[in-house]
Design a protein around this motif. Sequence first.
Motif, PDB file in Angstrom:
ATOM      1  N   UNK A 185       0.979  -1.326   0.188  1.00  0.00           N
ATOM      2  CA  UNK A 185      -0.037  -0.016   0.065  1.00  0.00           C
ATOM      3  C   UNK A 185       0.816   1.394  -0.129  1.00  0.00           C
ATOM      4  N   UNK A 186       2.142   1.130   0.274  1.00  0.00           N
ATOM      5  CA  UNK A 186       2.947   2.447   0.415  1.00  0.00           C
ATOM      6  C   UNK A 186       3.962   2.499  -0.646  1.00  0.00           C
ATOM      7  N   UNK A 211       0.814   1.081  12.496  1.00  0.00           N
ATOM      8  CA  UNK A 211       0.289   2.366  12.611  1.00  0.00           C
ATOM      9  C   UNK A 211       1.186   3.635  12.476  1.00  0.00           C
ATOM     10  N   UNK A 212       2.461   3.308  12.954  1.00  0.00           N
ATOM     11  CA  UNK A 212       3.387   4.301  12.866  1.00  0.00           C
ATOM     12  C   UNK A 212       3.621   4.643  11.366  1.00  0.00           C
ATOM     13  N   UNK A 236       2.894   8.223   9.424  1.00  0.00           N
ATOM     14  CA  UNK A 236       3.988   8.882   8.833  1.00  0.00           C
ATOM     15  C   UNK A 236       3.792   8.970   7.307  1.00  0.00           C
ATOM     16  N   UNK A 237       3.778   7.903   6.565  1.00  0.00           N
ATOM     17  CA  UNK A 237       3.693   7.867   5.150  1.00  0.00           C
ATOM     18  C   UNK A 237       2.389   8.404   4.363  1.00  0.00           C
ATOM     19  N   UNK A 238       1.377   8.047   5.260  1.00  0.00           N
ATOM     20  CA  UNK A 238      -0.188   8.270   4.563  1.00  0.00           C
ATOM     21  C   UNK A 238      -0.888   9.309   5.452  1.00  0.00           C
ATOM     22  N   UNK A 239      -1.438   8.666   6.625  1.00  0.00           N
ATOM     23  CA  UNK A 239      -2.373   9.537   7.284  1.00  0.00           C
ATOM     24  C   UNK A 239      -2.099  10.934   7.640  1.00  0.00           C
ATOM     25  N   UNK A 240      -0.936  11.216   8.175  1.00  0.00           N
ATOM     26  CA  UNK A 240      -0.630  12.619   8.595  1.00  0.00           C
ATOM     27  C   UNK A 240      -0.509  13.675   7.389  1.00  0.00           C
ATOM     28  N   UNK A 279      -3.011  16.464   6.128  1.00  0.00           N
ATOM     29  CA  UNK A 279      -2.274  18.064   6.004  1.00  0.00           C
ATOM     30  C   UNK A 279      -2.899  18.532   4.472  1.00  0.00           C
ATOM     31  N   UNK A 280      -2.471  17.610   3.694  1.00  0.00           N
ATOM     32  CA  UNK A 280      -2.830  18.069   2.170  1.00  0.00           C
ATOM     33  C   UNK A 280      -4.437  18.464   1.685  1.00  0.00           C
ATOM     34  N   UNK A 281      -5.210  17.920   2.830  1.00  0.00           N
ATOM     35  CA  UNK A 281      -6.858  18.087   2.540  1.00  0.00           C
ATOM     36  C   UNK A 281      -7.270  19.046   3.743  1.00  0.00           C
TER      37      UNK A 281
END
Length: 308
Positions: A26-27, A62-63, A67-71, A75-77
């Motif tokens: 997924x990453x 989760x971490x 880091x790679x997706x959620x945060x 920010x972008x949305x």
Amino acid sequence: MSGKVKPALVIMAAGIGSRYGGGIKQLEPVGSNGEIIMDYSIHDAIAAGFHKIVFVIRHDIERDFREVIGNRIEQQTAHLGVSFHYAFQELDDLPTGHTLPQGRSKPWGTGQAVLCCKEILDGPFVVVNADDYYGKQAFRNLYDFLEKNEDGCQFCMAGFVLKNTLSDNGAVTRGICHMDDRNNLQTVHETSGIVKTEKGAVSCGQELDIESLVSMNMWGLTVDFLRMLEEGFHSFLQTMNGNEQKAEFLLPIFIDELLQKGTVKVKVLPTHDQWFGVTYKEDKPSVVSAFQKLMEQGEYQTPLFGDL
């Protein structure tokens, strides 16, 4: 069911792809600015009207995931008023009265993944896989259907044309749909080992109709479904019949069971968008190329969420 609750989006991202050869597929970046497939799904979902997004992950990723997706996506949305939520799929998250079978390490499947969201969801929702690109039409079709739907037992599903969902690099599994003349789903036949050929596609030596509609695990469901799912998972755990190590509670199979009992109805909403997915490592270059082409055609911009 209140018609006032807007549809939410549930993204199933708990799986690490075994066929992909390790790593969290997924990453994997596929866009020219490091975008992953999920970024495009979230973009298309927001454009269609979704403003509540639920990630189903595991605690142990989760971490990395945040880091790679959620945060980053939050920010972008940030200017779009979208809320993001996390649900955790864990092996020991079982209904009262059930315990984890000794030695079990295999996840319980997509049915349990959706059930993990029951405390977060309060209205209709769409379920998608994290590592599939579905295209804009499917998100619009399902959102519009759910927004108008008042029947808690009426679901919908995106129907993709089989020829648009094949990999050049190996076999895939697809749910081949059989509908009546009003596009009401009759059965979903999970068909494994589908291989692309010069003439079309075959599975176990049998030719398939490449124009037939298939399920890519993109379902439009209601809050009533969560109650059915909870009861279904309880029954599933009671009837594993010696298959406690490997049995999976799968969304399409459970929905098909409900269909056969006449408990629910499912409308198939056809989409002619091209599916992309990184099922095998060798798929990645063609997926990167496909997204590059979509950018050139003006389907997406840089930055990705700048047009919303």
